[in-house]
Motif scaffolding. Structure first.
Motif, PDB file in Angstrom:
ATOM      1  N   VAL A   6      42.083  26.917  43.097  1.00  0.00           N
ATOM      2  CA  VAL A   6      42.314  27.164  44.517  1.00  0.00           C
ATOM      3  C   VAL A   6      43.227  26.064  45.044  1.00  0.00           C
ATOM      4  O   VAL A   6      42.803  24.916  45.247  1.00  0.00           O
ATOM      5  CB  VAL A   6      40.986  27.202  45.306  1.00  0.00           C
ATOM      6  N   ASP A   7      44.506  26.417  45.198  1.00  0.00           N
ATOM      7  CA  ASP A   7      45.515  25.457  45.663  1.00  0.00           C
ATOM      8  C   ASP A   7      46.581  26.233  46.417  1.00  0.00           C
ATOM      9  O   ASP A   7      47.072  27.244  45.910  1.00  0.00           O
ATOM     10  CB  ASP A   7      46.129  24.707  44.483  1.00  0.00           C
ATOM     11  N   ASP A   8      46.932  25.781  47.609  1.00  0.00           N
ATOM     12  CA  ASP A   8      47.915  26.499  48.412  1.00  0.00           C
ATOM     13  C   ASP A   8      49.345  26.298  47.923  1.00  0.00           C
ATOM     14  O   ASP A   8      50.239  27.030  48.310  1.00  0.00           O
ATOM     15  CB  ASP A   8      47.806  26.109  49.890  1.00  0.00           C
ATOM     16  N   ASP A   9      49.570  25.330  47.044  1.00  0.00           N
ATOM     17  CA  ASP A   9      50.899  25.110  46.479  1.00  0.00           C
ATOM     18  C   ASP A   9      51.031  25.995  45.244  1.00  0.00           C
ATOM     19  O   ASP A   9      50.421  25.741  44.200  1.00  0.00           O
ATOM     20  CB  ASP A   9      51.077  23.637  46.112  1.00  0.00           C
ATOM     21  N   GLU A  10      51.839  27.036  45.377  1.00  0.00           N
ATOM     22  CA  GLU A  10      51.972  28.021  44.301  1.00  0.00           C
ATOM     23  C   GLU A  10      52.405  27.390  42.980  1.00  0.00           C
ATOM     24  O   GLU A  10      51.905  27.757  41.914  1.00  0.00           O
ATOM     25  CB  GLU A  10      52.979  29.098  44.720  1.00  0.00           C
ATOM     26  N   LEU A  65      36.683  32.771  48.340  1.00  0.00           N
ATOM     27  CA  LEU A  65      35.345  33.212  48.746  1.00  0.00           C
ATOM     28  C   LEU A  65      35.271  34.731  48.849  1.00  0.00           C
ATOM     29  O   LEU A  65      34.264  35.336  48.474  1.00  0.00           O
ATOM     30  CB  LEU A  65      34.949  32.553  50.067  1.00  0.00           C
ATOM     31  N   GLY A  66      36.341  35.359  49.330  1.00  0.00           N
ATOM     32  CA  GLY A  66      36.379  36.820  49.397  1.00  0.00           C
ATOM     33  C   GLY A  66      36.292  37.441  48.013  1.00  0.00           C
ATOM     34  O   GLY A  66      35.581  38.428  47.803  1.00  0.00           O
ATOM     35  N   ALA A  67      37.015  36.878  47.057  1.00  0.00           N
ATOM     36  CA  ALA A  67      36.978  37.376  45.686  1.00  0.00           C
ATOM     37  C   ALA A  67      35.578  37.205  45.091  1.00  0.00           C
ATOM     38  O   ALA A  67      35.086  38.102  44.402  1.00  0.00           O
ATOM     39  CB  ALA A  67      38.008  36.662  44.819  1.00  0.00           C
ATOM     40  N   ALA A  74      29.401  41.822  44.596  1.00  0.00           N
ATOM     41  CA  ALA A  74      29.081  43.202  44.959  1.00  0.00           C
ATOM     42  C   ALA A  74      29.249  44.134  43.770  1.00  0.00           C
ATOM     43  O   ALA A  74      28.426  45.027  43.554  1.00  0.00           O
ATOM     44  CB  ALA A  74      29.967  43.657  46.118  1.00  0.00           C
ATOM     45  N   GLN A  75      30.306  43.940  42.987  1.00  0.00           N
ATOM     46  CA  GLN A  75      30.531  44.776  41.807  1.00  0.00           C
ATOM     47  C   GLN A  75      29.413  44.609  40.787  1.00  0.00           C
ATOM     48  O   GLN A  75      28.946  45.586  40.211  1.00  0.00           O
ATOM     49  CB  GLN A  75      31.875  44.449  41.165  1.00  0.00           C
ATOM     50  N   SER A  76      28.982  43.371  40.582  1.00  0.00           N
ATOM     51  CA  SER A  76      27.927  43.157  39.586  1.00  0.00           C
ATOM     52  C   SER A  76      26.598  43.715  40.083  1.00  0.00           C
ATOM     53  O   SER A  76      25.806  44.206  39.296  1.00  0.00           O
ATOM     54  CB  SER A  76      27.806  41.687  39.213  1.00  0.00           C
ATOM     55  N   TYR A 112      26.118  41.377  34.885  1.00  0.00           N
ATOM     56  CA  TYR A 112      26.664  40.123  35.371  1.00  0.00           C
ATOM     57  C   TYR A 112      28.149  40.313  35.623  1.00  0.00           C
ATOM     58  O   TYR A 112      28.874  40.833  34.770  1.00  0.00           O
ATOM     59  CB  TYR A 112      26.472  38.999  34.343  1.00  0.00           C
ATOM     60  N   GLY A 113      28.603  39.915  36.781  1.00  0.00           N
ATOM     61  CA  GLY A 113      30.020  40.032  37.112  1.00  0.00           C
ATOM     62  C   GLY A 113      30.818  38.932  36.456  1.00  0.00           C
ATOM     63  O   GLY A 113      30.264  37.939  35.994  1.00  0.00           O
ATOM     64  N   PRO A 114      32.111  39.115  36.423  1.00  0.00           N
ATOM     65  CA  PRO A 114      32.977  38.109  35.802  1.00  0.00           C
ATOM     66  C   PRO A 114      33.228  36.929  36.746  1.00  0.00           C
ATOM     67  O   PRO A 114      34.340  36.693  37.194  1.00  0.00           O
ATOM     68  CB  PRO A 114      34.251  38.904  35.502  1.00  0.00           C
ATOM     69  N   GLN A 115      32.164  36.241  37.072  1.00  0.00           N
ATOM     70  CA  GLN A 115      32.283  35.069  37.941  1.00  0.00           C
ATOM     71  C   GLN A 115      32.996  33.946  37.196  1.00  0.00           C
ATOM     72  O   GLN A 115      32.841  33.823  35.975  1.00  0.00           O
ATOM     73  CB  GLN A 115      30.900  34.574  38.370  1.00  0.00           C
ATOM     74  N   PRO A 116      33.737  33.109  37.908  1.00  0.00           N
ATOM     75  CA  PRO A 116      34.375  31.978  37.225  1.00  0.00           C
ATOM     76  C   PRO A 116      33.316  31.004  36.712  1.00  0.00           C
ATOM     77  O   PRO A 116      32.255  30.859  37.303  1.00  0.00           O
ATOM     78  CB  PRO A 116      35.244  31.345  38.310  1.00  0.00           C
TER      79      PRO A 116
END
Length: 137
Positions: free
Chosen positions: A11-15, A42-44, A50-52, A58-62
């Protein structure tokens, strides 16, 4: 279905920083997804949960989150506080190394705190430790 390979949320705003960290992680055999803001991340996470819940799997959480301190909207430290209940390991990165920020990050459970620019090998080691990966060799 369980996700066999852990991945890292960057999570970094610098692409360019996000892409560079993603490439670096790829060289170590670790997948990464880039998010440009704390709200996007957070949205992801909400969608993955919700998908899991719907599938009963188990969802593909990081397996780990790398959070830049200075983000548009929610700061990296605010995001860290919001995900603290998940037990997800957090590595905090920042261009401005301030003792108070470092102390807050560790007090909130960060497993590592890195000042930009940082050594790529040190970054990989921190991510491997957070994911519980024992480096080869």
């Amino acid at each position: 279905m369980l996700d066999a390979q852990p991945w890292v949320a960057v999570v970094d705003d610098d692409e360019s920083v996000g892409r560079a960290l993603q490439r670096l992680l790829r060289t170590a055999g670790i997948g990464a997804r880039i998010f440009r803001s704390g709200e996007d991340f957070l949205g992801a996470l909400g969608l993955l949960a919700a998908q899991s819940a719907q599938s009963g799997a188990y969802g593909p959480q990081p397996g780990c989150a790398v959070l830049d301190v200075q983000l548009p909207g929610l700061s990296g430290l605010a995001v860290q506080r919001r995900i603290a209940h998940t037990g997800m390991p957090v590595i905090v990165i920042t261009a401005r190394d301030e003792a108070g920020v470092r102390d807050e990050a560790y007090a909130s459970g960060a497993v590592s705190y890195l000042h930009k620019p940082f050594d790529g090998a040190h970054f990989i080691h921190a991510v491997q430790a957070a994911l519980g990966i024992v480096p080869a060799g």
